[in-house]
Scaffold this motif. Structure first.
Motif, PDB file in Angstrom:
ATOM      1  N   TYR A 222     -42.252  11.871   9.427  1.00 12.61           N
ATOM      2  CA  TYR A 222     -40.886  10.643   9.280  1.00 12.61           C
ATOM      3  C   TYR A 222     -40.150  12.056   8.640  1.00 12.61           C
ATOM      4  O   TYR A 222     -39.947  12.380   7.806  1.00 12.61           O
ATOM      5  CB  TYR A 222     -40.723  10.051   8.523  1.00 12.61           C
ATOM      6  N   ILE A 223     -38.848  12.216   9.017  1.00 12.29           N
ATOM      7  CA  ILE A 223     -37.726  12.775   8.854  1.00 12.29           C
ATOM      8  C   ILE A 223     -36.660  11.894   8.737  1.00 12.29           C
ATOM      9  O   ILE A 223     -36.140  11.367   9.406  1.00 12.29           O
ATOM     10  CB  ILE A 223     -37.078  13.808   9.710  1.00 12.29           C
ATOM     11  N   TYR A 224     -35.998  11.494   7.527  1.00 14.96           N
ATOM     12  CA  TYR A 224     -35.052  10.514   6.864  1.00 14.96           C
ATOM     13  C   TYR A 224     -33.925  11.375   6.343  1.00 14.96           C
ATOM     14  O   TYR A 224     -33.890  12.039   5.824  1.00 14.96           O
ATOM     15  CB  TYR A 224     -35.775   9.974   6.095  1.00 14.96           C
ATOM     16  N   ALA A 225     -32.986  10.520   6.635  1.00 12.24           N
ATOM     17  CA  ALA A 225     -31.445  11.116   6.337  1.00 12.24           C
ATOM     18  C   ALA A 225     -30.878   9.888   5.868  1.00 12.24           C
ATOM     19  O   ALA A 225     -29.836   9.126   6.481  1.00 12.24           O
ATOM     20  CB  ALA A 225     -30.668  12.746   7.582  1.00 12.24           C
ATOM     21  N   GLN A 226     -29.764  10.639   4.927  1.00  8.28           N
ATOM     22  CA  GLN A 226     -28.776   9.572   4.232  1.00  8.28           C
ATOM     23  C   GLN A 226     -27.642   9.495   3.636  1.00  8.28           C
ATOM     24  O   GLN A 226     -27.404  11.100   4.331  1.00  8.28           O
ATOM     25  CB  GLN A 226     -29.341   8.405   3.344  1.00  8.28           C
ATOM     26  N   SER A 227     -26.861   8.946   3.892  1.00  4.30           N
ATOM     27  CA  SER A 227     -24.917   9.812   3.601  1.00  4.30           C
ATOM     28  C   SER A 227     -24.497   9.987   2.542  1.00  4.30           C
ATOM     29  O   SER A 227     -23.892  10.387   2.318  1.00  4.30           O
ATOM     30  CB  SER A 227     -23.875   8.841   4.082  1.00  4.30           C
ATOM     31  N   GLY A 228     -25.695   8.786   1.608  1.00  2.48           N
ATOM     32  CA  GLY A 228     -24.859   8.713   0.183  1.00  2.48           C
ATOM     33  C   GLY A 228     -23.737   8.048  -0.714  1.00  2.48           C
ATOM     34  O   GLY A 228     -23.540   8.334  -1.645  1.00  2.48           O
ATOM     35  N   SER A 229     -23.220   7.576   0.845  1.00  2.00           N
ATOM     36  CA  SER A 229     -21.764   6.574   0.472  1.00  2.00           C
ATOM     37  C   SER A 229     -22.261   5.220   0.626  1.00  2.00           C
ATOM     38  O   SER A 229     -23.588   5.212   0.437  1.00  2.00           O
ATOM     39  CB  SER A 229     -20.847   7.225   1.811  1.00  2.00           C
ATOM     40  N   SER A 230     -21.200   4.706   0.155  1.00  2.00           N
ATOM     41  CA  SER A 230     -21.859   3.255   0.030  1.00  2.00           C
ATOM     42  C   SER A 230     -20.453   1.975   1.236  1.00  2.00           C
ATOM     43  O   SER A 230     -19.452   2.031   0.296  1.00  2.00           O
ATOM     44  CB  SER A 230     -21.153   3.030  -0.971  1.00  2.00           C
ATOM     45  N   PRO A 231     -20.578   1.914   2.391  1.00  2.00           N
ATOM     46  CA  PRO A 231     -22.408   1.789   2.329  1.00  2.00           C
ATOM     47  C   PRO A 231     -23.211   3.253   2.853  1.00  2.00           C
ATOM     48  O   PRO A 231     -22.540   4.243   2.853  1.00  2.00           O
ATOM     49  CB  PRO A 231     -22.980   0.901   3.292  1.00  2.00           C
TER      50      PRO A 231
ATOM     51  N   SER B 283     -54.058  23.394  11.198  1.00  2.00           N
ATOM     52  CA  SER B 283     -53.690  22.978  10.214  1.00  2.00           C
ATOM     53  C   SER B 283     -51.697  23.559  10.930  1.00  2.00           C
ATOM     54  O   SER B 283     -51.646  24.239  11.944  1.00  2.00           O
ATOM     55  CB  SER B 283     -53.654  24.191   8.699  1.00  2.00           C
ATOM     56  N   TYR B 284     -50.448  23.536   9.968  1.00  2.00           N
ATOM     57  CA  TYR B 284     -49.875  23.156  10.776  1.00  2.00           C
ATOM     58  C   TYR B 284     -48.661  23.513   9.549  1.00  2.00           C
ATOM     59  O   TYR B 284     -49.077  22.506   8.556  1.00  2.00           O
ATOM     60  CB  TYR B 284     -49.424  22.178  11.722  1.00  2.00           C
ATOM     61  N   THR B 285     -47.790  24.412   9.273  1.00  2.22           N
ATOM     62  CA  THR B 285     -46.972  24.797   8.241  1.00  2.22           C
ATOM     63  C   THR B 285     -45.734  23.615   8.712  1.00  2.22           C
ATOM     64  O   THR B 285     -45.008  24.125  10.210  1.00  2.22           O
ATOM     65  CB  THR B 285     -47.100  25.935   8.093  1.00  2.22           C
ATOM     66  N   LEU B 286     -44.900  22.750   8.128  1.00  2.00           N
ATOM     67  CA  LEU B 286     -43.645  22.135   7.926  1.00  2.00           C
ATOM     68  C   LEU B 286     -42.561  23.535   8.093  1.00  2.00           C
ATOM     69  O   LEU B 286     -42.782  23.446   6.843  1.00  2.00           O
ATOM     70  CB  LEU B 286     -43.442  20.943   7.357  1.00  2.00           C
ATOM     71  N   PRO B 287     -41.782  23.344   9.155  1.00  2.00           N
ATOM     72  CA  PRO B 287     -40.925  23.882   9.221  1.00  2.00           C
ATOM     73  C   PRO B 287     -39.600  23.949   8.583  1.00  2.00           C
ATOM     74  O   PRO B 287     -39.856  22.612   8.286  1.00  2.00           O
ATOM     75  CB  PRO B 287     -40.336  24.627  10.490  1.00  2.00           C
ATOM     76  N   ALA B 288     -38.626  24.080   8.462  1.00  2.00           N
ATOM     77  CA  ALA B 288     -36.996  23.512   7.256  1.00  2.00           C
ATOM     78  C   ALA B 288     -37.026  22.873   8.332  1.00  2.00           C
ATOM     79  O   ALA B 288     -36.669  23.448   9.299  1.00  2.00           O
ATOM     80  CB  ALA B 288     -36.047  25.328   7.029  1.00  2.00           C
ATOM     81  N   LEU B 289     -36.047  22.362   7.384  1.00  2.00           N
ATOM     82  CA  LEU B 289     -35.133  21.185   7.934  1.00  2.00           C
ATOM     83  C   LEU B 289     -33.316  21.906   7.974  1.00  2.00           C
ATOM     84  O   LEU B 289     -33.218  21.774   6.784  1.00  2.00           O
ATOM     85  CB  LEU B 289     -35.475  19.623   7.603  1.00  2.00           C
ATOM     86  N   THR B 290     -32.762  21.119   8.875  1.00  2.00           N
ATOM     87  CA  THR B 290     -30.946  21.894   9.029  1.00  2.00           C
ATOM     88  C   THR B 290     -30.465  20.399   8.948  1.00  2.00           C
ATOM     89  O   THR B 290     -29.831  20.462   7.400  1.00  2.00           O
ATOM     90  CB  THR B 290     -31.039  21.405  10.521  1.00  2.00           C
ATOM     91  N   VAL B 291     -31.033  19.088   8.683  1.00  2.00           N
ATOM     92  CA  VAL B 291     -30.581  17.014   7.949  1.00  2.00           C
ATOM     93  C   VAL B 291     -31.813  16.761   8.017  1.00  2.00           C
ATOM     94  O   VAL B 291     -32.759  16.515   8.914  1.00  2.00           O
ATOM     95  CB  VAL B 291     -29.591  16.637   9.368  1.00  2.00           C
ATOM     96  N   GLY B 292     -32.298  16.394   7.037  1.00  2.00           N
ATOM     97  CA  GLY B 292     -32.431  15.106   6.467  1.00  2.00           C
ATOM     98  C   GLY B 292     -33.770  15.845   5.374  1.00  2.00           C
ATOM     99  O   GLY B 292     -34.683  16.727   5.001  1.00  2.00           O
ATOM    100  N   ASN B 293     -35.108  14.682   5.460  1.00  2.00           N
ATOM    101  CA  ASN B 293     -35.792  15.724   3.928  1.00  2.00           C
ATOM    102  C   ASN B 293     -37.690  14.452   5.255  1.00  2.00           C
ATOM    103  O   ASN B 293     -37.564  13.483   5.999  1.00  2.00           O
ATOM    104  CB  ASN B 293     -35.995  14.806   2.818  1.00  2.00           C
ATOM    105  N   TYR B 294     -38.724  15.410   4.792  1.00  2.00           N
ATOM    106  CA  TYR B 294     -39.878  15.133   5.267  1.00  2.00           C
ATOM    107  C   TYR B 294     -40.664  14.100   4.421  1.00  2.00           C
ATOM    108  O   TYR B 294     -40.107  13.820   3.078  1.00  2.00           O
ATOM    109  CB  TYR B 294     -40.733  15.969   5.252  1.00  2.00           C
ATOM    110  N   TYR B 295     -40.935  12.615   5.313  1.00  2.00           N
ATOM    111  CA  TYR B 295     -41.361  12.071   3.987  1.00  2.00           C
ATOM    112  C   TYR B 295     -43.215  10.940   4.971  1.00  2.00           C
ATOM    113  O   TYR B 295     -43.022  11.603   6.265  1.00  2.00           O
ATOM    114  CB  TYR B 295     -40.919  10.585   4.322  1.00  2.00           C
ATOM    115  N   THR B 296     -44.457  11.054   4.231  1.00  2.00           N
ATOM    116  CA  THR B 296     -45.292  10.143   5.281  1.00  2.00           C
ATOM    117  C   THR B 296     -45.141   8.817   5.308  1.00  2.00           C
ATOM    118  O   THR B 296     -45.836   8.165   5.858  1.00  2.00           O
ATOM    119  CB  THR B 296     -46.604  10.223   3.954  1.00  2.00           C
TER     120      THR B 296
END
Length: 170
Positions: free
Chosen positions: A133-142, A98-111
């Protein structure tokens, strides 16, 4: 009776809309006689078409007739630049069982890619080989987005079960 000639020199400056972009914006070509400047009334730095803008700023479009008298016109627009976040980029992992996912500084884990699939939280125990996958977004427009991925390889170790053996002499 006398006659005279009246000459009207007309000058029109292009009027671009405000721009919202991720990381950079390239200034497009303007109509003939129009130029980009960093200051009003043709002052500041001349910015040729094709200049890449990487910070939020007001840009002035200045036009002049080049006649006598020299007629001028101006419009301005704001280029707003949003920075794309840089998600963490873990290296590939090979683990036993097994492997335990560590905390991220930027982004979130996805399958799955693009922030889709199941979101995984730090502390999730991975027990099968997969790409995460580690996915990050600005939340701005765009919405400026970025992604990294890494592979988790799980090697399961199974001890062979042996039957009891009774032997004589060896």
């Amino acid at each position: 009776e006398d006659s005279f000639t009246v000459t009207i020199n007309s000058t029109v400056a292009d009027n671009p809309n405000d721009v919202f972009a991720c990381d950079s914006y390239t200034l497009p070509a303007l109509s003939s006689g129009n130029e980009y400047y960093t200051g009003p009334n043709g002052t500041g730095t001349l910015l040729p078409a094709g200049t890449v803008i990487t910070s939020t700023q007001t840009i002035y479009v200045f036009a002049q007739s080049g006649t006598v008298p020299n007629c001028t016109a101006e419009n301005d627009f704001v280029v707003t630049i949003y920075n794309t976040p840089v998600p963490d980029a873990p290296t590939n992992v090979v683990a036993c069982d097994s492997y335990t996912l560590p905390a991220l500084t930027v982004g979130n884990y996805y399958t799955q890619t693009g922030g889709t699939g199941t979101q995984l939280v730090a502390g999730t125990v991975i027990t099968s080989s997969q790409t995460v996958y580690i996915y990050a977004q600005s939340g701005s427009s765009p919405n400026c987005t970025a992604e990294n991925s890494f592979t988790i390889t799980i090697n399961s170790i199974v001890a062979q079960t042996l039957s009891n053996v009774t032997n004589c002499d060896s």
